[in-house]
Design a protein around this motif. Sequence first.
Motif, PDB file in Angstrom:
ATOM      1  N   TRP A  95      48.538  57.074  49.861  1.00 50.92           N
ATOM      2  CA  TRP A  95      47.292  56.471  50.321  1.00 50.92           C
ATOM      3  C   TRP A  95      46.132  57.029  49.500  1.00 50.92           C
ATOM      4  O   TRP A  95      46.102  58.207  49.144  1.00 50.92           O
ATOM      5  CB  TRP A  95      47.056  56.777  51.804  1.00 50.92           C
ATOM      6  N   GLY A  96      45.153  56.189  49.223  1.00 48.81           N
ATOM      7  CA  GLY A  96      43.932  56.636  48.552  1.00 48.81           C
ATOM      8  C   GLY A  96      44.090  56.933  47.075  1.00 48.81           C
ATOM      9  O   GLY A  96      43.249  57.588  46.480  1.00 48.81           O
ATOM     10  N   LYS A  97      45.127  56.442  46.438  1.00 45.09           N
ATOM     11  CA  LYS A  97      45.377  56.730  45.024  1.00 45.09           C
ATOM     12  C   LYS A  97      45.166  55.513  44.119  1.00 45.09           C
ATOM     13  O   LYS A  97      45.494  55.540  42.946  1.00 45.09           O
ATOM     14  CB  LYS A  97      46.781  57.293  44.840  1.00 45.09           C
ATOM     15  N   GLY A  98      44.636  54.424  44.685  1.00 46.69           N
ATOM     16  CA  GLY A  98      44.356  53.239  43.883  1.00 46.69           C
ATOM     17  C   GLY A  98      45.547  52.312  43.683  1.00 46.69           C
ATOM     18  O   GLY A  98      45.443  51.316  42.975  1.00 46.69           O
ATOM     19  N   LEU A  99      46.673  52.634  44.313  1.00 45.78           N
ATOM     20  CA  LEU A  99      47.877  51.834  44.100  1.00 45.78           C
ATOM     21  C   LEU A  99      47.821  50.494  44.835  1.00 45.78           C
ATOM     22  O   LEU A  99      48.365  49.500  44.358  1.00 45.78           O
ATOM     23  CB  LEU A  99      49.112  52.633  44.486  1.00 45.78           C
ATOM     24  N   GLY A 100      47.159  50.466  45.967  1.00 44.14           N
ATOM     25  CA  GLY A 100      46.974  49.205  46.686  1.00 44.14           C
ATOM     26  C   GLY A 100      46.135  48.229  45.868  1.00 44.14           C
ATOM     27  O   GLY A 100      46.417  47.027  45.845  1.00 44.14           O
ATOM     28  N   TYR A 101      45.134  48.751  45.199  1.00 47.96           N
ATOM     29  CA  TYR A 101      44.303  47.912  44.323  1.00 47.96           C
ATOM     30  C   TYR A 101      45.148  47.344  43.183  1.00 47.96           C
ATOM     31  O   TYR A 101      45.114  46.143  42.912  1.00 47.96           O
ATOM     32  CB  TYR A 101      43.127  48.730  43.771  1.00 47.96           C
ATOM     33  N   GLU A 102      45.916  48.220  42.520  1.00 49.15           N
ATOM     34  CA  GLU A 102      46.764  47.772  41.407  1.00 49.15           C
ATOM     35  C   GLU A 102      47.737  46.679  41.862  1.00 49.15           C
ATOM     36  O   GLU A 102      47.899  45.666  41.189  1.00 49.15           O
ATOM     37  CB  GLU A 102      47.593  48.933  40.847  1.00 49.15           C
ATOM     38  N   ALA A 103      48.391  46.910  42.992  1.00 44.92           N
ATOM     39  CA  ALA A 103      49.360  45.941  43.508  1.00 44.92           C
ATOM     40  C   ALA A 103      48.667  44.622  43.855  1.00 44.92           C
ATOM     41  O   ALA A 103      49.212  43.539  43.598  1.00 44.92           O
ATOM     42  CB  ALA A 103      50.078  46.514  44.730  1.00 44.92           C
ATOM     43  N   SER A 104      47.466  44.718  44.409  1.00 46.27           N
ATOM     44  CA  SER A 104      46.717  43.511  44.774  1.00 46.27           C
ATOM     45  C   SER A 104      46.406  42.665  43.553  1.00 46.27           C
ATOM     46  O   SER A 104      46.588  41.442  43.567  1.00 46.27           O
ATOM     47  CB  SER A 104      45.421  43.886  45.496  1.00 46.27           C
ATOM     48  N   VAL A 105      45.936  43.294  42.491  1.00 50.51           N
ATOM     49  CA  VAL A 105      45.634  42.556  41.262  1.00 50.51           C
ATOM     50  C   VAL A 105      46.896  41.868  40.743  1.00 50.51           C
ATOM     51  O   VAL A 105      46.883  40.693  40.384  1.00 50.51           O
ATOM     52  CB  VAL A 105      45.006  43.479  40.191  1.00 50.51           C
ATOM     53  N   MET A 106      48.015  42.600  40.752  1.00 55.50           N
ATOM     54  CA  MET A 106      49.278  42.029  40.251  1.00 55.50           C
ATOM     55  C   MET A 106      49.714  40.809  41.053  1.00 55.50           C
ATOM     56  O   MET A 106      50.063  39.773  40.477  1.00 55.50           O
ATOM     57  CB  MET A 106      50.397  43.079  40.304  1.00 55.50           C
ATOM     58  N   VAL A 107      49.697  40.930  42.377  1.00 55.37           N
ATOM     59  CA  VAL A 107      50.201  39.809  43.181  1.00 55.37           C
ATOM     60  C   VAL A 107      49.216  38.639  43.181  1.00 55.37           C
ATOM     61  O   VAL A 107      49.638  37.483  43.240  1.00 55.37           O
ATOM     62  CB  VAL A 107      50.606  40.257  44.603  1.00 55.37           C
ATOM     63  N   LEU A 108      47.939  38.907  43.056  1.00 49.61           N
ATOM     64  CA  LEU A 108      46.973  37.819  42.991  1.00 49.61           C
ATOM     65  C   LEU A 108      47.080  37.073  41.663  1.00 49.61           C
ATOM     66  O   LEU A 108      46.960  35.843  41.629  1.00 49.61           O
ATOM     67  CB  LEU A 108      45.561  38.328  43.242  1.00 49.61           C
ATOM     68  N   LYS A 109      47.329  37.787  40.583  1.00 50.07           N
ATOM     69  CA  LYS A 109      47.566  37.105  39.300  1.00 50.07           C
ATOM     70  C   LYS A 109      48.796  36.209  39.423  1.00 50.07           C
ATOM     71  O   LYS A 109      48.791  35.076  38.947  1.00 50.07           O
ATOM     72  CB  LYS A 109      47.744  38.121  38.172  1.00 50.07           C
ATOM     73  N   TYR A 110      49.837  36.699  40.061  1.00 48.01           N
ATOM     74  CA  TYR A 110      51.043  35.905  40.290  1.00 48.01           C
ATOM     75  C   TYR A 110      50.709  34.655  41.125  1.00 48.01           C
ATOM     76  O   TYR A 110      51.134  33.548  40.801  1.00 48.01           O
ATOM     77  CB  TYR A 110      52.090  36.771  40.992  1.00 48.01           C
ATOM     78  N   ALA A 111      49.917  34.853  42.175  1.00 46.75           N
ATOM     79  CA  ALA A 111      49.551  33.741  43.064  1.00 46.75           C
ATOM     80  C   ALA A 111      48.798  32.648  42.310  1.00 46.75           C
ATOM     81  O   ALA A 111      49.086  31.462  42.473  1.00 46.75           O
ATOM     82  CB  ALA A 111      48.701  34.253  44.225  1.00 46.75           C
ATOM     83  N   PHE A 112      47.853  33.056  41.484  1.00 48.69           N
ATOM     84  CA  PHE A 112      47.003  32.071  40.812  1.00 48.69           C
ATOM     85  C   PHE A 112      47.613  31.528  39.523  1.00 48.69           C
ATOM     86  O   PHE A 112      47.501  30.341  39.235  1.00 48.69           O
ATOM     87  CB  PHE A 112      45.620  32.650  40.542  1.00 48.69           C
ATOM     88  N   TYR A 113      48.274  32.378  38.747  1.00 46.40           N
ATOM     89  CA  TYR A 113      48.772  31.950  37.445  1.00 46.40           C
ATOM     90  C   TYR A 113      50.206  31.429  37.497  1.00 46.40           C
ATOM     91  O   TYR A 113      50.557  30.553  36.724  1.00 46.40           O
ATOM     92  CB  TYR A 113      48.639  33.072  36.426  1.00 46.40           C
ATOM     93  N   ASN A 114      51.028  31.937  38.386  1.00 50.12           N
ATOM     94  CA  ASN A 114      52.413  31.475  38.470  1.00 50.12           C
ATOM     95  C   ASN A 114      52.598  30.404  39.543  1.00 50.12           C
ATOM     96  O   ASN A 114      53.321  29.437  39.329  1.00 50.12           O
ATOM     97  CB  ASN A 114      53.373  32.644  38.731  1.00 50.12           C
ATOM     98  N   LEU A 115      51.985  30.627  40.711  1.00 44.65           N
ATOM     99  CA  LEU A 115      52.130  29.666  41.802  1.00 44.65           C
ATOM    100  C   LEU A 115      51.037  28.595  41.789  1.00 44.65           C
ATOM    101  O   LEU A 115      51.095  27.637  42.544  1.00 44.65           O
ATOM    102  CB  LEU A 115      52.115  30.394  43.155  1.00 44.65           C
ATOM    103  N   ASN A 116      50.023  28.799  40.937  1.00 39.84           N
ATOM    104  CA  ASN A 116      48.902  27.848  40.793  1.00 39.84           C
ATOM    105  C   ASN A 116      48.162  27.586  42.099  1.00 39.84           C
ATOM    106  O   ASN A 116      47.722  26.468  42.372  1.00 39.84           O
ATOM    107  CB  ASN A 116      49.389  26.530  40.183  1.00 39.84           C
ATOM    108  N   LEU A 117      48.002  28.625  42.906  1.00 40.25           N
ATOM    109  CA  LEU A 117      47.260  28.486  44.153  1.00 40.25           C
ATOM    110  C   LEU A 117      45.766  28.368  43.864  1.00 40.25           C
ATOM    111  O   LEU A 117      45.284  28.847  42.835  1.00 40.25           O
ATOM    112  CB  LEU A 117      47.539  29.680  45.069  1.00 40.25           C
ATOM    113  N   LYS A 118      45.051  27.769  44.785  1.00 40.18           N
ATOM    114  CA  LYS A 118      43.598  27.590  44.642  1.00 40.18           C
ATOM    115  C   LYS A 118      42.821  28.679  45.384  1.00 40.18           C
ATOM    116  O   LYS A 118      41.692  28.998  45.029  1.00 40.18           O
ATOM    117  CB  LYS A 118      43.163  26.218  45.160  1.00 40.18           C
ATOM    118  N   HIS A 119      43.430  29.218  46.455  1.00 40.82           N
ATOM    119  CA  HIS A 119      42.798  30.336  47.151  1.00 40.82           C
ATOM    120  C   HIS A 119      43.849  31.093  47.965  1.00 40.82           C
ATOM    121  O   HIS A 119      44.885  30.567  48.332  1.00 40.82           O
ATOM    122  CB  HIS A 119      41.612  29.912  48.017  1.00 40.82           C
TER     123      HIS A 119
END
Length: 163
Positions: A95-119
């Motif tokens: 907790w508190g080491k920035g890993l949640g942020y890193e994981a969030s960026v990764m999965v959001l890129k997947y959501a928008f660029y791979n799954l082509n989601l709008k939001h």
Amino acid sequence: MSQIYLRPLELKDAEVSYQWRNDPEVWTYTKFVLKNPITPDIERQWLSNKINLANEKRFAICLKESNKYIGNIQLINIDADSAEFHLFIGDKAYWGKGLGYEASVMVLKYAFYNLNLKHVFLEVHADNAAAYSIYRKVGFETISRESEFLKMVINPAILQKLS
């Protein structure tokens, strides 16, 4: 350089994740309420029901250095243009080491660029300062409040600023 990687959740993850599900501190700010202890068998059964659903993408957050499984991140209720986002670091040592942020960026890129989601949207407890901070840093914006939970949303244009 990233300290983590994401991989699809596997049944063997139940051997670790059941412990997190029994830790009330992990779930303090969520809607999850533990009624009975979760055993490895119960967790394995739950995972087997979830990991192959077509409208869900569930990932393990793992450390690159050791392959240690430390949390989950997922997109659920996926439809043609949106999904619901969930994140937790179950291993409190991280907790508190920035890993949640890193994981969030990764999965959001997947959501928008791979799954082509709008939001992508989420709900976060208003008192969960750590999670709220991650979500704001990534680019989620608050759109409403229901009781003690804030509803937040992000679209691809906001995420592009992180690339």
